[in-house]
Design a protein around this motif. Sequence first.
Motif, PDB file in Angstrom:
ATOM      1  N   UNK A 271       0.530  -1.727   0.087  1.00  0.00           N
ATOM      2  CA  UNK A 271       0.278   0.244  -0.114  1.00  0.00           C
ATOM      3  C   UNK A 271       1.156   1.278   0.306  1.00  0.00           C
ATOM      4  N   UNK A 272       0.520   2.553  -1.046  1.00  0.00           N
ATOM      5  CA  UNK A 272       1.584   3.861  -1.020  1.00  0.00           C
ATOM      6  C   UNK A 272       0.300   4.693  -0.812  1.00  0.00           C
ATOM      7  N   UNK A 273       0.886   5.717   0.113  1.00  0.00           N
ATOM      8  CA  UNK A 273       0.283   6.854  -0.018  1.00  0.00           C
ATOM      9  C   UNK A 273       0.314   8.029   0.118  1.00  0.00           C
ATOM     10  N   UNK A 274       0.561   9.231  -0.238  1.00  0.00           N
ATOM     11  CA  UNK A 274       0.744  10.184  -0.794  1.00  0.00           C
ATOM     12  C   UNK A 274      -0.215  11.060  -0.043  1.00  0.00           C
ATOM     13  N   UNK A 275      -0.309  12.214   0.877  1.00  0.00           N
ATOM     14  CA  UNK A 275      -1.103  13.230   1.003  1.00  0.00           C
ATOM     15  C   UNK A 275      -1.468  14.103  -0.614  1.00  0.00           C
ATOM     16  N   UNK A 276      -2.236  14.721  -0.600  1.00  0.00           N
ATOM     17  CA  UNK A 276      -2.859  15.973  -1.785  1.00  0.00           C
ATOM     18  C   UNK A 276      -1.349  16.630  -1.699  1.00  0.00           C
ATOM     19  N   UNK A 277      -1.079  17.468  -0.090  1.00  0.00           N
ATOM     20  CA  UNK A 277       0.005  18.098  -0.474  1.00  0.00           C
ATOM     21  C   UNK A 277       1.439  17.826  -1.035  1.00  0.00           C
ATOM     22  N   UNK A 278       1.513  16.322  -1.115  1.00  0.00           N
ATOM     23  CA  UNK A 278       2.921  15.888  -0.744  1.00  0.00           C
ATOM     24  C   UNK A 278       3.987  15.991   0.254  1.00  0.00           C
ATOM     25  N   UNK A 279       3.510  15.961   1.268  1.00  0.00           N
ATOM     26  CA  UNK A 279       4.078  16.657   2.335  1.00  0.00           C
ATOM     27  C   UNK A 279       3.980  15.206   3.309  1.00  0.00           C
ATOM     28  N   UNK A 280       3.158  14.562   3.132  1.00  0.00           N
ATOM     29  CA  UNK A 280       3.271  13.073   3.565  1.00  0.00           C
ATOM     30  C   UNK A 280       3.316  12.086   2.874  1.00  0.00           C
ATOM     31  N   UNK A 281       4.277  10.625   3.263  1.00  0.00           N
ATOM     32  CA  UNK A 281       3.940   9.678   2.002  1.00  0.00           C
ATOM     33  C   UNK A 281       3.808   8.268   3.046  1.00  0.00           C
ATOM     34  N   UNK A 282       3.010   7.344   3.207  1.00  0.00           N
ATOM     35  CA  UNK A 282       3.322   5.957   4.131  1.00  0.00           C
ATOM     36  C   UNK A 282       2.855   5.054   3.069  1.00  0.00           C
ATOM     37  N   UNK A 283       4.151   4.237   3.089  1.00  0.00           N
ATOM     38  CA  UNK A 283       3.978   3.460   2.829  1.00  0.00           C
ATOM     39  C   UNK A 283       3.637   1.199   3.646  1.00  0.00           C
ATOM     40  N   UNK A 284       3.238   0.369   3.216  1.00  0.00           N
ATOM     41  CA  UNK A 284       3.467  -1.048   3.975  1.00  0.00           C
ATOM     42  C   UNK A 284       3.794  -1.570   3.212  1.00  0.00           C
ATOM     43  N   UNK A 285       4.578  -3.079   3.316  1.00  0.00           N
ATOM     44  CA  UNK A 285       4.701  -3.588   2.325  1.00  0.00           C
ATOM     45  C   UNK A 285       4.640  -4.927   2.988  1.00  0.00           C
ATOM     46  N   UNK A 286       4.870  -5.679   3.099  1.00  0.00           N
ATOM     47  CA  UNK A 286       5.099  -7.572   3.363  1.00  0.00           C
ATOM     48  C   UNK A 286       6.295  -8.313   2.239  1.00  0.00           C
ATOM     49  N   UNK A 287       6.774  -9.310   3.347  1.00  0.00           N
ATOM     50  CA  UNK A 287       7.838  -9.943   3.387  1.00  0.00           C
ATOM     51  C   UNK A 287       8.070 -10.916   4.469  1.00  0.00           C
ATOM     52  N   UNK A 288       8.445 -12.100   3.141  1.00  0.00           N
ATOM     53  CA  UNK A 288       8.424 -13.230   4.111  1.00  0.00           C
ATOM     54  C   UNK A 288       9.805 -13.958   4.476  1.00  0.00           C
ATOM     55  N   UNK A 289      10.643 -12.624   4.631  1.00  0.00           N
ATOM     56  CA  UNK A 289      12.028 -12.818   5.170  1.00  0.00           C
ATOM     57  C   UNK A 289      11.697 -12.746   6.929  1.00  0.00           C
ATOM     58  N   UNK A 290      12.809 -13.244   7.024  1.00  0.00           N
ATOM     59  CA  UNK A 290      12.233 -13.068   8.596  1.00  0.00           C
ATOM     60  C   UNK A 290      13.224 -12.041   9.488  1.00  0.00           C
ATOM     61  N   UNK A 291      13.086 -11.550  10.956  1.00  0.00           N
ATOM     62  CA  UNK A 291      13.564 -10.498  11.155  1.00  0.00           C
ATOM     63  C   UNK A 291      12.791  -9.514  12.047  1.00  0.00           C
ATOM     64  N   UNK A 292      13.909  -8.383  12.555  1.00  0.00           N
ATOM     65  CA  UNK A 292      13.046  -7.137  13.038  1.00  0.00           C
ATOM     66  C   UNK A 292      11.910  -6.532  12.641  1.00  0.00           C
ATOM     67  N   UNK A 293      11.146  -6.599  12.775  1.00  0.00           N
ATOM     68  CA  UNK A 293      10.208  -5.587  12.522  1.00  0.00           C
ATOM     69  C   UNK A 293       9.781  -4.677  12.742  1.00  0.00           C
ATOM     70  N   UNK A 294       9.137  -2.892  12.687  1.00  0.00           N
ATOM     71  CA  UNK A 294       8.454  -2.966  12.479  1.00  0.00           C
ATOM     72  C   UNK A 294       7.165  -2.884  12.925  1.00  0.00           C
TER      73      UNK A 294
END
Length: 61
Positions: free
Chosen positions: A1-24
């Motif tokens: 998922x990718x979101x950019x605010x209408x004014x372009x000052x904020x961006x949100x990104x969500x991604x998935x991964x099959x890899x392990x590790x310490x993710x927030x």
Amino acid sequence: MHYTSPDGRQELVAKSSNAGGNLIGFDAKGKSYQVNTWYQPEIETTARATYDKVKKSFTVL
């Protein structure tokens, strides 16, 4: 998922991964999900509130 605010000052990104590790984020259905945001300092309060709202509402389909 990718979101950019209408004014372009904020961006949100969500991604998935099959890899392990310490993710927030969280694990669901054998995958790890992470939500990141980038914003300019002058909108930090609004950006963090938007980030929290998106993170709480994120659902694996």
